[in-house]
Design a protein around this motif. Structure first.
Motif, PDB file in Angstrom:
ATOM      1  N   ARG A 196       4.800  -2.308-102.085  1.00 36.33           N
ATOM      2  CA  ARG A 196       5.125  -3.670-102.537  1.00 36.33           C
ATOM      3  C   ARG A 196       3.877  -4.554-102.510  1.00 36.33           C
ATOM      4  O   ARG A 196       2.941  -4.308-101.744  1.00 36.33           O
ATOM      5  N   GLN A 241      11.345  -8.622 -97.667  1.00 30.75           N
ATOM      6  CA  GLN A 241      12.016  -8.183 -96.448  1.00 30.75           C
ATOM      7  C   GLN A 241      11.834  -6.669 -96.305  1.00 30.75           C
ATOM      8  O   GLN A 241      10.729  -6.182 -96.393  1.00 30.75           O
ATOM      9  N   CYS A 248      18.853  -5.576 -97.555  1.00 25.98           N
ATOM     10  CA  CYS A 248      19.579  -6.221 -98.655  1.00 25.98           C
ATOM     11  C   CYS A 248      20.384  -7.403 -98.146  1.00 25.98           C
ATOM     12  O   CYS A 248      20.619  -8.359 -98.877  1.00 25.98           O
TER      13      CYS A 248
HETATM   14  C1  HEM Z   1      24.533  -0.097-102.740  1.00 28.24           C
HETATM   15  C2  HEM Z   1      23.472  -0.094-103.505  1.00 28.24           C
HETATM   16  C3  HEM Z   1      22.122  -0.580-103.059  1.00 28.24           C
HETATM   17  C4  HEM Z   1      21.004   0.158-102.931  1.00 28.24           C
HETATM   18  C5  HEM Z   1      20.863   1.629-103.185  1.00 28.24           C
HETATM   19  C6  HEM Z   1      19.965  -0.726-102.509  1.00 28.24           C
HETATM   20  C7  HEM Z   1      18.663  -0.337-102.260  1.00 28.24           C
HETATM   21  C8  HEM Z   1      17.715  -1.156-101.711  1.00 28.24           C
HETATM   22  C9  HEM Z   1      16.452  -0.722-101.232  1.00 28.24           C
HETATM   23  C10 HEM Z   1      15.944   0.703-101.244  1.00 28.24           C
HETATM   24  C11 HEM Z   1      15.802  -1.814-100.767  1.00 28.24           C
HETATM   25  C12 HEM Z   1      14.447  -1.837-100.122  1.00 28.24           C
HETATM   26  C13 HEM Z   1      13.407  -2.254-100.995  1.00 28.24           C
HETATM   27  C14 HEM Z   1      12.073  -2.289-100.328  1.00 28.24           C
HETATM   28  O1  HEM Z   1      11.683  -1.304 -99.678  1.00 28.24           O
HETATM   29  O2  HEM Z   1      11.417  -3.295-100.481  1.00 28.24           O
HETATM   30  C15 HEM Z   1      16.647  -2.941-100.986  1.00 28.24           C
HETATM   31  C16 HEM Z   1      16.336  -4.243-100.687  1.00 28.24           C
HETATM   32  C17 HEM Z   1      17.070  -5.331-101.055  1.00 28.24           C
HETATM   33  N1  HEM Z   1      18.281  -5.277-101.681  1.00 28.24           N
HETATM   34 FE1  HEM Z   1      19.384  -3.638-102.008  1.00 28.24          FE
HETATM   35  N2  HEM Z   1      20.449  -1.961-102.388  1.00 28.24           N
HETATM   36  C18 HEM Z   1      21.769  -1.922-102.718  1.00 28.24           C
HETATM   37  C19 HEM Z   1      22.646  -2.974-102.730  1.00 28.24           C
HETATM   38  C20 HEM Z   1      22.255  -4.278-102.596  1.00 28.24           C
HETATM   39  C21 HEM Z   1      23.159  -5.365-102.551  1.00 28.24           C
HETATM   40  C22 HEM Z   1      24.665  -5.298-102.645  1.00 28.24           C
HETATM   41  C23 HEM Z   1      22.415  -6.475-102.405  1.00 28.24           C
HETATM   42  C24 HEM Z   1      22.912  -7.863-102.213  1.00 28.24           C
HETATM   43  C25 HEM Z   1      23.878  -8.147-101.333  1.00 28.24           C
HETATM   44  C26 HEM Z   1      21.039  -6.087-102.414  1.00 28.24           C
HETATM   45  C27 HEM Z   1      19.957  -6.938-102.340  1.00 28.24           C
HETATM   46  C28 HEM Z   1      18.732  -6.557-101.847  1.00 28.24           C
HETATM   47  C29 HEM Z   1      17.733  -7.468-101.353  1.00 28.24           C
HETATM   48  C30 HEM Z   1      17.822  -8.977-101.383  1.00 28.24           C
HETATM   49  C31 HEM Z   1      16.700  -6.707-100.839  1.00 28.24           C
HETATM   50  C32 HEM Z   1      15.514  -7.299-100.138  1.00 28.24           C
HETATM   51  C33 HEM Z   1      14.265  -6.615-100.227  1.00 28.24           C
HETATM   52  C34 HEM Z   1      13.098  -7.432-100.688  1.00 28.24           C
HETATM   53  O3  HEM Z   1      13.180  -8.051-101.743  1.00 28.24           O
HETATM   54  O4  HEM Z   1      12.069  -7.402-100.001  1.00 28.24           O
HETATM   55  N3  HEM Z   1      20.979  -4.743-102.502  1.00 28.24           N
HETATM   56  N4  HEM Z   1      17.801  -2.504-101.564  1.00 28.24           N
END
Ligand code: HEM
Ligand code: SF4
Length: 553
Positions: free
Chosen positions: A249, A206, A463
């Protein structure tokens, strides 16, 4: 459930001691911010808007009651009395004090848990189906393979500094409940004749550039799983872009090369290591399976216990609703799986208090062989409940705020922490979730709408899975003000698709109204028993657009 051996324990304890020293040196000013950053990220510690955030791995979502109680205690003693279940079957603490983190990690190590590889550019927690091992549509239990992947990928020296983080999900059922098509690698267990093997999908994800994964191999023999994954990650490690974080990625590499060429390179790499040390022997497979044997089920007459249950349901409408929405078929007669909803109105999706964590542990002990599972929609599954005890379980779950009968409905939404905690957010997401929950709190209406996934993210990192929500909401920033873009038609299941943007964004106050208009149009247009997603697929985006913007104008 996999149990640590002495070697596992020694590795973890070493890591805790190491991090304790690193934290002390940082606090004493001997390590700079920058030097400490890489060290803390290797242990799941982010620095967020208001406080550090610690992400703890829950391999394939499985927790035992001892672990749950320990998490409860940590949230009570070191945090503000609650924790957050994420969409990747992890658990986050939002308010730990930096100086306490080594103690928290030591507490976790005692119950075979850690935060290793929950951040940084490495292979993250491998996720799976929360109904693994009990789903009637299961081809084979995915957990032994997840465990083998976990052991192979944890501390893998070659893959400690990948171009970007790397996520693997495994599904063992016909119905994909692990969102494998939006992962870097999706592993689908499959059968050819009577041989077990895997369909391998690559390059989903995503974030800024959402992509649905492509299949690069229809059938990989079981024994070849790890050498093949190693070949994929090796090709990515070598060729993935390192000059631009947003293009790093594997999905970008797969797009750039094309799935055929990417697949060809993987096969070439695989041929070299195919019969090496990673090849799975029958003994290794047997060993991995031995951790996931069926619990001591009793024998029931399925139809008799079903009849008794129906009688209870007829006598209590609230129970009947819960039974209908929050319980699931089990492959063993006389048992059901249940979902505890973390989403009553007014509670941020995925948040659980220390007392609720203790309560889940008690429920797991009393009703489900001492185990619980975190789901990718931020709820909790008790997998092995006797049908005859569902009524008692429901009553107890209700006392702890877990029995909202809204699973799979509009208010069972996925929601990221957004601007309330996350430093990357463009907008808050929790208040949007709450406003929608408040407006659509009528269960009869929700049931009439049927299955509906509404997913909210506070920024394009996604996320909250907004790209794959039937309805997705994305927080955007316009000149310092928070707005919300609505997207329709996404899915993370077998028919995975990316949602399309409805049009210009809305203020926070407008969002519930806009969702109301979208739902009204669906109710007007649907054919008998047609789901929201199917109606959308049939009539397309345009009618929704017209209805929302015409009246908004
Ligand atoms: C508050 C702290 C968090 C930070 C700093 C953070 C940071 C990030 C970042 C930078 C990405 C983008 C990654 C990319 O560019 O592919 C991302 C994606 C993602 N994050 Fe978080 N996130 C946080 C919390 C969470 C939470 C609470 C969840 C679950 C509810 C979560 C689940 C995910 C998921 C499923 C992706 C999807 C991206 C992918 O796999 O392509 N994150 N997060
Ligand atoms: S989607 Fe954005 S705002 Fe929400 S948790 Fe992820 S990085 Fe933070």
């Amino acid at each position: 459930m996999y149990r640590y051996d002495d070697r596992d324990r020694a590795i973890l304890n070493d890591r805790v001691a190491q991090f304790r020293g690193q934290t002390q040196r940082y606090l004493a000013g001997e390590l700079s911010e920058e030097q400490f950053l890489v060290l803390r990220l290797q242990n799941g510690l982010y620095i967020q808007r208001l406080a550090p955030m610690l992400r703890i791995a829950v391999p394939y979502g499985l927790l035992n009651s001892t672990q749950l109680r320990r998490l409860a205690r940590i949230s009570r003693d070191y945090d503000k009395g609650y924790a957050h279940f994420t969409t990747r079957q992890n658990l986050q603490f939002n308010w730990p004090h930096l100086e306490d983190v080594p103690d928290i990690l030591a507490e976790l190590a005692e119950v075979e848990m850690h935060a290793v590889q929950t951040s940084g550019n490495c292979i993250r927690n491998t996720t799976s189906d929360p109904f693994a091992g009990i789903a009637p549509d299961e081809i084979a239990d995915p957990r032994p393979y997840c465990e083998l992947i976990r052991q192979w990928s944890s501390f893998h020296p070659e893959f400690a500094f990948l171009p970007r983080k790397f996520k693997i999900a495994v599904s063992g059922s016909q119905q994909d409940r692990a969102a494998i098509r939006v992962h870097d690698i999706g592993v689908q267990i499959t059968k050819r004749d009577s041989d077990l093997g895997f369909q391998i999908l690559v390059g989903g994800g995503q974030g800024r550039t959402p992509v649905i994964a492509e299949t690069i191999r229809d059938f990989l023999p079981e024994a070849d799983l790890l050498p093949y994954l190693e070949a994929i990650v090796r090709v990515y490690n070598r060729l993935g872009r390192r000059d631009n974080k947003y293009k790093a990625r594997i999905k970008i590499l797969v797009k750039a090369l094309g799935p055929e060429e990417f697949g060809r390179r993987v096969e070439e790499e695989w041929q070299q290591g195919k019969d090496g040390a990673e090849k799975l022997t029958p003994q290794a497979l047997q060993w991995a399976r031995s951790f996931f044997t069926a619990p001591a089920y009793k024998t029931f007459d399925g139809s008799a216990s079903e009849a008794a249950l129906q009688q209870q349901a007829e006598g209590d409408r609230a129970f009947a609703r819960w039974l209908e929405r929050n319980t699931y078929c089990h492959r063993v007669a006389g048992y059901r799986a249940i979902k505890l909803s973390t989403k009553p109105t007014g509670v941020p999706p995925g948040d659980v208090t220390d007392r609720q964590l203790d309560a889940i542990a008690d429920l797991a002990d009393a009703f489900s062989f001492g185990e619980a599972r975190v789901t990718h929609d931020q709820n909790v599954v008790l997998a092995d409940v006797e049908q005859g005890r569902l009524y008692a379980l429901w009553q107890q779950a209700r006392q702890h705020g877990f029995a909202t009968p809204n699973i799979g409905t509009l208010t069972d939404m996925i929601c990221c922490p957004g601007g309330d905690y996350c430093s990357l957010a463009n907008a808050k997401s929790i208040p949007v979730a709450e406003a929608i929950q408040r407006r659509f709190d009528d269960m009869d209406y929700l049931y009439d709408l049927g299955d509906l996934n509404l997913n909210i993210s506070g920024c394009m990192n996604a996320c909250g899975h907004h790209h794959v929500g039937h309805i997705g909401i994305l927080g955007v920033d316009k000149k310092g003000q928070e707005f919300y873009q609505i997207q329709l038609g996404g899915s993370a299941a077998n028919d995975a698709s990316l949602a399309r943007v409805l049009g210009p964004s809305f203020s926070r106050a407008e969002v519930p109204e806009v969702i109301g208009k979208i739902l009204d149009l669906y109710v007007q247009q649907r054919r008998t028993a047609e789901s929201f997603l199917d109606t959308y697929k049939r009539i397309g985006l345009q009618p929704f657009k017209e209805s929302v913007y015409a009246k908004a104008g």
